[in-house]
Design a protein around this motif. Sequence first.
Motif, PDB file in Angstrom:
ATOM      1  N   GLU A 150     -85.064 -15.549  49.440  1.00 40.55           N
ATOM      2  CA  GLU A 150     -85.480 -16.943  49.240  1.00 40.55           C
ATOM      3  C   GLU A 150     -86.806 -17.267  49.917  1.00 40.55           C
ATOM      4  O   GLU A 150     -87.438 -18.272  49.602  1.00 40.55           O
ATOM      5  N   SER A 151     -87.267 -16.409  50.831  1.00 39.77           N
ATOM      6  CA  SER A 151     -88.558 -16.642  51.475  1.00 39.77           C
ATOM      7  C   SER A 151     -89.732 -16.233  50.579  1.00 39.77           C
ATOM      8  O   SER A 151     -90.872 -16.587  50.860  1.00 39.77           O
ATOM      9  N   PHE A 152     -89.452 -15.512  49.490  1.00 37.15           N
ATOM     10  CA  PHE A 152     -90.499 -15.112  48.545  1.00 37.15           C
ATOM     11  C   PHE A 152     -90.736 -16.235  47.540  1.00 37.15           C
ATOM     12  O   PHE A 152     -89.785 -16.867  47.085  1.00 37.15           O
ATOM     13  N   PRO A 153     -91.988 -16.434  47.128  1.00 35.64           N
ATOM     14  CA  PRO A 153     -92.228 -17.434  46.076  1.00 35.64           C
ATOM     15  C   PRO A 153     -91.627 -17.010  44.737  1.00 35.64           C
ATOM     16  O   PRO A 153     -91.221 -17.846  43.938  1.00 35.64           O
ATOM     17  N   LYS A 154     -91.551 -15.707  44.498  1.00 30.14           N
ATOM     18  CA  LYS A 154     -90.938 -15.144  43.287  1.00 30.14           C
ATOM     19  C   LYS A 154     -90.609 -13.689  43.578  1.00 30.14           C
ATOM     20  O   LYS A 154     -91.100 -13.128  44.564  1.00 30.14           O
ATOM     21  N   PRO A 155     -89.798 -13.037  42.741  1.00 27.62           N
ATOM     22  CA  PRO A 155     -89.500 -11.620  42.980  1.00 27.62           C
ATOM     23  C   PRO A 155     -90.787 -10.788  43.028  1.00 27.62           C
ATOM     24  O   PRO A 155     -91.761 -11.078  42.338  1.00 27.62           O
ATOM     25  N   ASN A 165     -92.731  -4.909  40.223  1.00 29.53           N
ATOM     26  CA  ASN A 165     -92.553  -3.455  40.178  1.00 29.53           C
ATOM     27  C   ASN A 165     -91.550  -2.935  41.203  1.00 29.53           C
ATOM     28  O   ASN A 165     -91.707  -1.858  41.734  1.00 29.53           O
ATOM     29  N   ARG A 166     -90.519  -3.736  41.477  1.00 26.10           N
ATOM     30  CA  ARG A 166     -89.442  -3.323  42.373  1.00 26.10           C
ATOM     31  C   ARG A 166     -88.126  -3.890  41.857  1.00 26.10           C
ATOM     32  O   ARG A 166     -88.118  -4.971  41.282  1.00 26.10           O
ATOM     33  N   THR A 167     -87.042  -3.172  42.068  1.00 28.13           N
ATOM     34  CA  THR A 167     -85.714  -3.676  41.721  1.00 28.13           C
ATOM     35  C   THR A 167     -85.119  -4.317  42.969  1.00 28.13           C
ATOM     36  O   THR A 167     -84.960  -3.653  43.991  1.00 28.13           O
ATOM     37  N   HIS A 168     -84.820  -5.607  42.887  1.00 29.03           N
ATOM     38  CA  HIS A 168     -84.305  -6.375  44.022  1.00 29.03           C
ATOM     39  C   HIS A 168     -82.777  -6.350  44.030  1.00 29.03           C
ATOM     40  O   HIS A 168     -82.154  -6.695  43.020  1.00 29.03           O
ATOM     41  N   ILE A 169     -82.204  -5.984  45.171  1.00 25.87           N
ATOM     42  CA  ILE A 169     -80.770  -6.145  45.380  1.00 25.87           C
ATOM     43  C   ILE A 169     -80.613  -7.125  46.539  1.00 25.87           C
ATOM     44  O   ILE A 169     -81.107  -6.893  47.639  1.00 25.87           O
ATOM     45  N   GLU A 204     -77.243 -17.684  41.907  1.00 25.62           N
ATOM     46  CA  GLU A 204     -78.035 -17.375  40.713  1.00 25.62           C
ATOM     47  C   GLU A 204     -79.383 -16.812  41.119  1.00 25.62           C
ATOM     48  O   GLU A 204     -80.065 -17.361  41.976  1.00 25.62           O
ATOM     49  N   VAL A 205     -79.747 -15.708  40.469  1.00 29.30           N
ATOM     50  CA  VAL A 205     -81.032 -15.064  40.756  1.00 29.30           C
ATOM     51  C   VAL A 205     -81.798 -14.846  39.462  1.00 29.30           C
ATOM     52  O   VAL A 205     -81.222 -14.863  38.370  1.00 29.30           O
ATOM     53  N   PRO A 206     -83.101 -14.645  39.575  1.00 27.64           N
ATOM     54  CA  PRO A 206     -83.898 -14.375  38.378  1.00 27.64           C
ATOM     55  C   PRO A 206     -83.440 -13.096  37.669  1.00 27.64           C
ATOM     56  O   PRO A 206     -82.854 -12.201  38.282  1.00 27.64           O
ATOM     57  N   GLU A 207     -83.755 -13.027  36.396  1.00 27.49           N
ATOM     58  CA  GLU A 207     -83.435 -11.853  35.599  1.00 27.49           C
ATOM     59  C   GLU A 207     -84.029 -10.609  36.254  1.00 27.49           C
ATOM     60  O   GLU A 207     -85.142 -10.634  36.772  1.00 27.49           O
ATOM     61  N   GLY A 208     -83.261  -9.550  36.261  1.00 23.61           N
ATOM     62  CA  GLY A 208     -83.721  -8.293  36.832  1.00 23.61           C
ATOM     63  C   GLY A 208     -83.320  -8.083  38.281  1.00 23.61           C
ATOM     64  O   GLY A 208     -83.452  -6.982  38.797  1.00 23.61           O
TER      65      GLY A 208
END
Length: 161
Positions: free
Chosen positions: A48-53, A56-60, A69-73
């Motif tokens: 949540e501290s990021f402005p957006k994902p 070029n990385r897969t976020h877990i 709820e999280v952004p797609e991907g």
Amino acid sequence: MLTIIAAASENNALGKDNQLIWHLPDDFKRFKTITSGHYIVMGRKTFESFPKPLPNRTHIIITRQKDYEVPEGCIIASSLQKAIDLCPKNEEVFIIGGGEIYNQSIETADKIDLTRVHTTIEADTFFPEIDTDKWKLVFEEFHSKDEKHDYDFTFLTYVRK
């Protein structure tokens, strides 16, 4: 391989109020270079501290919230172990924070890529102590403060003994 990546001050400070406490462009570049193309594992507050994902990385994202709820991907896991289980077994996976996730992962990680920021600073989130009986320093690169960097810092890489 499980790698912890972080920037921490001399007193192991990581951040305050869910924000980084310094701006070090060379550290950001290193982080981007090292983690691009890989899975990155983080706690919900770090995400949540990021402005957006991050590209070029897969976020877990580790959270106990069932309906988060999280952004797609992006992928949700309810624990560090479940997050690690979702990652490819034959690739380097990065633990990127925050403090509680670092504390949980330091006993199982294989490597630590740490940017040691040469200052002591007030914070509410801290990096765990690195036990030199368990970790061997294999790389060290000092950078002086300059017009873009308010603090001296050193890139350090440790591997488990």
